[in-house]
Design a protein around this motif. Structure first.
Motif, short mmCIF file in Angstrom:
data_model
loop_
_atom_site.label_atom_id
_atom_site.label_comp_id
_atom_site.label_asym_id
_atom_site.label_seq_id
_atom_site.Cartn_x
_atom_site.Cartn_y
_atom_site.Cartn_z
N ARG A 101 51.00 29.46 50.75
CA ARG A 101 51.86 30.46 50.09
C ARG A 101 51.25 31.06 48.83
O ARG A 101 51.59 32.16 48.44
CB ARG A 101 53.22 29.85 49.78
CG ARG A 101 54.01 29.54 51.02
CD ARG A 101 55.48 29.55 50.67
NE ARG A 101 56.30 29.34 51.84
CZ ARG A 101 56.77 30.32 52.58
NH1 ARG A 101 56.47 31.56 52.30
NH2 ARG A 101 57.54 30.05 53.61
N ARG A 102 50.35 30.33 48.16
CA ARG A 102 49.76 30.85 46.93
C ARG A 102 48.67 31.89 47.18
O ARG A 102 48.32 32.65 46.30
CB ARG A 102 49.15 29.71 46.12
CG ARG A 102 50.17 28.84 45.47
CD ARG A 102 49.50 28.00 44.43
NE ARG A 102 49.74 26.59 44.71
CZ ARG A 102 49.11 25.61 44.16
NH1 ARG A 102 48.16 25.84 43.29
NH2 ARG A 102 49.40 24.37 44.46
N GLU A 103 48.12 31.89 48.38
CA GLU A 103 47.00 32.77 48.70
C GLU A 103 47.47 34.04 49.38
O GLU A 103 48.35 34.01 50.24
CB GLU A 103 46.04 32.01 49.62
CG GLU A 103 44.79 32.78 49.96
CD GLU A 103 43.87 31.97 50.84
OE1 GLU A 103 42.71 31.77 50.45
OE2 GLU A 103 44.30 31.52 51.93
N LEU A 104 46.87 35.16 48.97
CA LEU A 104 47.13 36.43 49.63
C LEU A 104 45.96 36.75 50.55
O LEU A 104 44.80 36.58 50.17
CB LEU A 104 47.31 37.54 48.61
CG LEU A 104 48.55 37.49 47.73
CD1 LEU A 104 48.51 38.59 46.69
CD2 LEU A 104 49.80 37.60 48.57
N LEU A 105 46.29 37.24 51.74
CA LEU A 105 45.25 37.68 52.66
C LEU A 105 45.12 39.19 52.54
O LEU A 105 46.10 39.90 52.31
CB LEU A 105 45.62 37.29 54.10
CG LEU A 105 45.74 35.80 54.37
CD1 LEU A 105 46.12 35.56 55.83
CD2 LEU A 105 44.45 35.08 54.02
N ILE A 106 43.91 39.67 52.71
CA ILE A 106 43.63 41.10 52.61
C ILE A 106 43.42 41.63 54.02
O ILE A 106 42.64 41.08 54.78
CB ILE A 106 42.39 41.36 51.73
CG1 ILE A 106 42.62 40.75 50.34
CG2 ILE A 106 42.09 42.85 51.64
CD1 ILE A 106 41.38 40.65 49.50
N LEU A 107 44.14 42.70 54.32
CA LEU A 107 44.08 43.29 55.66
C LEU A 107 43.78 44.78 55.56
O LEU A 107 44.18 45.44 54.60
CB LEU A 107 45.40 43.08 56.40
CG LEU A 107 45.76 41.62 56.63
CD1 LEU A 107 46.89 41.21 55.74
CD2 LEU A 107 46.08 41.38 58.07
#
Length: 157
Positions: A101-107
């Protein structure tokens, strides 16, 4: 010191010095590629580094900023700035990682995919120009040698 037609410098006695190191030649090629890539993608309003990051996402969509930085050959801070700029332009989006939950993925967004599709041919022509004086076999050997060299330096030890 003078330079001969094949790029070897001559020492003061007229003898040829050793050819430039491979490290020098690789860096010189990288700078030339980057310059040509900058020219090609400038009309899109992106830099060569931003374009490279978009191509990484095209191949590996949904990565962390740290992964994208490593794959794009930039520092984490540079990538943070780049992600903000690309997100502001609507070329990428960030979403929470379901596994962390702390990490954002880049798309990559549709606009990012469209930009890559629009510039695929001009970028391919830069690569074609770079290898124009090589045979198809030499170009493939060059590609293989670059990959092998990168893997050798990527190993720990």
């Amino acid at each position: 010191m003078t330079t001969t037609p094949i790029g070897r410098e001559r020492d003061g006695d007229g003898g040829a010095k050793a050819p430039p190191s491979l490290l020098y030649l690789v860096k010189r090629l990288e700078l030339a590629v980057r310059s040509h890539l900058e020219e090609v993608v400038r009309p899109a309003g992106v830099t060569a580094l931003q374009y490279t990051a978009l191509t990484v996402l095209e191949r590996h969509d949904g990565v962390s900023a740290a992964q994208l930085a490593r794959s794009s050959f930039v520092t984490a801070q540079t990538m943070a700035d780049m992600v903000r700029a690309l997100e502001k332009r609507g070329l990428i989006r960030r979403e929470p990682n379901p596994a962390s939950r702390r990490e954002l993925l880049i798309l990559l967004n549709d606009a990012g995919r469209e930009l890559l599709a629009e510039y695929a041919e001009p970028v391919r022509r830069v690569e074609e120009r770079m290898t124009a004086e090589l045979t198809a076999r030499q170009a493939e050997q060059f590609r293989a040698a670059l990959g092998t060299s990168w893997r050798a330096l990527s190993r720990e030890g």
